[in-house]
Design an enzyme around this catalytic site. Sequence first.
Site, mmCIF file in Angstrom:
data_model
loop_
_atom_site.group_PDB
_atom_site.id
_atom_site.type_symbol
_atom_site.label_atom_id
_atom_site.label_comp_id
_atom_site.label_asym_id
_atom_site.label_seq_id
_atom_site.Cartn_x
_atom_site.Cartn_y
_atom_site.Cartn_z
ATOM 1 N N PHE A 1 -1.405 1.724 0.987
ATOM 2 C CA PHE A 1 -2.451 1.818 -0.035
ATOM 3 C C PHE A 1 -1.917 1.563 -1.436
ATOM 4 O O PHE A 1 -2.659 1.176 -2.337
ATOM 5 C CB PHE A 1 -3.114 3.195 0.033
ATOM 6 C CG PHE A 1 -2.340 4.323 -0.601
ATOM 7 C CD1 PHE A 1 -2.609 4.731 -1.900
ATOM 8 C CD2 PHE A 1 -1.361 4.999 0.107
ATOM 9 C CE1 PHE A 1 -1.920 5.773 -2.483
ATOM 10 C CE2 PHE A 1 -0.664 6.045 -0.470
ATOM 11 C CZ PHE A 1 -0.940 6.437 -1.773
ATOM 12 N N LYS A 2 -0.633 1.762 -1.634
ATOM 13 C CA LYS A 2 -0.074 1.646 -2.980
ATOM 14 C C LYS A 2 0.011 0.203 -3.463
ATOM 15 O O LYS A 2 0.309 -0.044 -4.629
ATOM 16 C CB LYS A 2 1.282 2.332 -3.032
ATOM 17 C CG LYS A 2 1.130 3.820 -2.767
ATOM 18 C CD LYS A 2 2.421 4.593 -2.797
ATOM 19 C CE LYS A 2 2.139 6.061 -2.507
ATOM 20 N NZ LYS A 2 3.340 6.908 -2.561
#
Length: 456
Positions: free
Chosen positions: A131-132
């Site tokens: 997700f980063k």
Amino acid sequence: MTSISTNNRFFLAPVQGMGASGASEASYYSLNHNSPPATFAEATVKGQAPDKGLYFPQHIPSLPKGFIENIRSYTKEEIGVTVMRPYTGDSIPADVLETIIAETINFDIPLVKITDDIFSLELFHGPTLAFKDVGARFMSRCLGYFNRNSNRHTTVLVATSGDTGGAVANGFLGVEGVDVVILYPSGKVSPIQELQLTTLGHNIAALEVNGTFDDCQAMAKQAFMDADLNNRLTLTSANSINVARWLPQQLYYFFAYQQWHREGLPVICVPSGNFGNICAGIIAYMSGLPVKHFIAACNANDVVPQFLQSGEYRTKPAVATISNAMDVGSPSNFVRIMEMFEQKLENLRSVLSSYSVDDATTAKTIKQVYEQHHYMLDPHGAVAYYAINEYLKSHTGNKGIFLETAHPVKFPDVVEQATNTKIPFPESVQYLKERKKQSIPMDANFDSLKEWLISR
């Protein structure tokens, strides 16, 4: 700072001239309240305020009228620009922001049904399978734009418990005028995570610290506080303490709602370690994103679950778990969450619940979900799945979304043992198999880091 309360939703009133279509007055203040306000560009480059506080938006903008009602007719790029424009203000021209948004979210973020009541928002389809990627790609392009006319290099210093390092390394690779230094705890990240942050070379350096993530984070924070070091180098952070890393994470909450075709509002459950991700979701909610309730799903590092239960906030040393990206004993972003709720625990409890899930339960959840629903969870997603399932048992009639924050292949030992299945290696990261780790061993103390940074 002016606040209003509507149906248990706490909003910061928008400043005059800071409308939904854009903001010429976007500014940020330090949560330590002892530094002058900063523009988005200044807050991004500095990382932390001079008084060592985290930056926070002076005002949280309300979404444009009709935006939520018509959200299914917008492209992802249109949503991204609409949400982020008030936060970047005059720091980034409209056409540049459009390009940054397009490059940040140019991969799928699907909402996948697991059961009739639980859905997975898959955030692992980006270049580093985590997700980063969203925050790191957005920040790298912002910093590249801010450095376009500068002759001085900026050093991005980042501590990682797993996925941040790879996402930042990939996002900043080849960005002119920017060097990246990643601190990660030796032996406490997965093999694919380590390859992603140690094999790129060029302007990326990986420091393998003999300690925990909290040690790495403490070293990075001390670097930002050291006057001598900051006189010698232009330092900034790419952890979620940086507004350019933190704020764009709210976009995938809007993408989730765009795909939500069910009656009622979703409960959203977020695997939580440093609390930047769920903090971004909550600020989206403060802006007007419809959410029924938030759940912070934690592992054995249970500072926030204990706080919500007892009312006493006590940080403690991190405990190593199989959901290693959440092994944080002092979550940096929780101070921002408390700011949004006016430091009042009763306000926070009306919007946020939290669960602590141990390793045995995490592994059991991976096994059960795979056997019953043919869906493979990573350990962080498993913590979130268990937490939302527990919440829905006692809050019948609700449906919810949990964030699947990383691809299971990043945690092969845990997932393959639980499912008794070999995880296919995604085509997008096949190249990592051919690369060799390049890291610099370092003791877990600031003096070692400072000496290395100065000697480069």
